[in-house]
Structures are given as C-alpha cells and as structure tokens.
Design an enzyme around this catalytic site. Structure first.
Site, mmCIF file in Angstrom:
data_model
loop_
_atom_site.group_PDB
_atom_site.id
_atom_site.type_symbol
_atom_site.label_atom_id
_atom_site.label_comp_id
_atom_site.label_asym_id
_atom_site.label_seq_id
_atom_site.Cartn_x
_atom_site.Cartn_y
_atom_site.Cartn_z
ATOM 1 N N ASP A 1 38.165 35.829 45.887
ATOM 2 C CA ASP A 1 38.676 36.748 44.879
ATOM 3 C C ASP A 1 38.144 38.135 45.237
ATOM 4 O O ASP A 1 37.219 38.262 46.050
ATOM 5 C CB ASP A 1 38.191 36.307 43.495
ATOM 6 C CG ASP A 1 38.668 37.219 42.387
ATOM 7 O OD1 ASP A 1 39.819 37.680 42.446
ATOM 8 O OD2 ASP A 1 37.876 37.481 41.463
ATOM 9 N N ASP B 1 37.876 41.435 42.780
ATOM 10 C CA ASP B 1 37.098 42.094 41.732
ATOM 11 C C ASP B 1 35.980 41.184 41.235
ATOM 12 O O ASP B 1 36.233 40.075 40.760
ATOM 13 C CB ASP B 1 38.003 42.490 40.565
ATOM 14 C CG ASP B 1 39.047 43.518 40.978
ATOM 15 O OD1 ASP B 1 38.661 44.645 41.294
ATOM 16 O OD2 ASP B 1 40.244 43.162 41.014
#
Length: 213
Positions: free
Chosen positions: A8, A10
């Site tokens: 991922d 953020d």
C-alpha cells in the site's frame, strides 16, 4: 515462496495519512458534516475518494460540493512538499532488491496522488511500471480487485503474493484476494488489523516477516 510483495502507499511507504485525514475532516466539516481527524481515520482510511463521497453523502443526506476532491488534492499536494517516507521502509526495499524479490504498489489513491507522493520521497524510480491504483479497477478496497489486478499484470499467482497494509479495508481486500497480508500498526489500532497474518509496529520487522513468508 514469496513471488511478489504488494505495498500500500499512504501510511506504508509514505507518511501521509495524518495530513490526508486532517484535510478530509476539515473539508467535510466545512461542507456541513462535522468530522474529526479520528473519525476520518476510522471511516475512510484505506478507501478511495469515490467510496468516501458515497458514504459521506449518505450521512449528510445530500450531495457534497462538486469540487471537494479537487480542493482536497490541492491542499494535500501542497502539504506533500514536506512529505517523508515511513521510517525504515527504504531499508526494506533495499533488502528486497538484494534478495531478488519483486515488489509493486497498489493504492486506493489516484495515479496522480501516488506519483506525486513517490516523487516527493524519491521512490518513483523504484516503482515505475509497477504502480496500480483503484482507478484501474471497477471496485476498490475492500474488494480484492486491485490486488488481483496487480498480481495478474505481473504474472504472479495470488497465493504467492504478500500484501503490506495499514488499514482494515486493505487487510480485508488482501484476505479476499487469497493473499498473505501483514498489517502495519503504525497509526492503526492493532486490533483492527487482527485478520492479517501478522501485525507489526516497526518497519524493521517487515524484512524478516517477508523472508519468513
């Protein structure tokens, strides 16, 4: 054997979640739907802006301003001037390069947001050609579509993938995709990541978890 590590963005690669959720809470409050930073994290962290709008408008009982996403991204990108990588993640990437394990990025953010963030922390070249966004699929997290899309594009079976996530939505998506998932509790309550195969608090532990996988 791990054939692909899917990061991922953020909160896992770049330390953007606090800024992003602060801005989102401010904009929702300005639109007549009072939100705190903590509530924004609880309800929207890990999801796409499209899913945020749908959920927030249901709570509001009417439409959000049409330009809310544009104002959100403008404030966010202005803040990216001071963006930092998550402490220790570059060491993990160096380790994966050294042992020959491939990795990519799959995020709920737009391609523009992802590339702006990666450029700010100097990671764009490390992920070029292996960047996947919720814009690429019909259904974002917690649906498995994004992770399955990334694995398919890179020719790796889901069972040979490891996902690194920091949100309950992302962990749910990885589980639905049939992938092993490690939950990073950097800003997230570890209990909310309990369906991950392992939960860790320090990026220094991630390389060992990946080697174990």
């Amino acid at each position: 054997m791990t054939g692909l590590v899917i990061f991922d963005n953020d909160g896992v690669l770049v330390d953007s979640e606090r800024l992003a959720n602060t801005i989102l809470a401010e904009l929702l409050t300005e639109a007549g739907l009072p939100y705190t930073f903590e509530q924004a994290v609880r309800d929207f962290m890990g999801g796409s802006m499209a899913s945020m709008r749908q959920q927030a408008e249901a709570q509001l009982g009417g439409p959000l301003p049409a330009d809310l996403e544009d104002r959100y991204h403008q404030r966010l990108f202005d803040g990216f001037a001071n963006l930092q990588a998550i402490a220790g993640v570059e060491v993990v990437l160096d380790h994966l390069d050294a042992v020959g394990v491939r990795y990519c990025l799959a995020s709920s953010g737009t391609h523009r947001r992802i590339r702006t963030a990666l450029t700010a922390v100097g990671f764009l070249d490390r992920f070029e050609g292996r960047i996947f966004s919720a814009e690429d699929v019909a259904h974002g997290k917690p649906a498995p579509d994004l992770f399955l899309h990334a694995a398919s594009r890179l020719g790796v079976k889901p069972a040979d993938c490891v996902v690194v996530e920091d949100s309950p939505l992302g962990v749910a998506a990885a589980n639905a995709a049939g992938m092993k998932v490690f939950g990073y509790a950097g800003m997230t309550d570890p209990a909310k990541l309990s369906s991950a195969d392992a939960v860790f608090h320090d990026m220094a532990a991630l390389a060992e978890l990946i080697d174990w996988a």
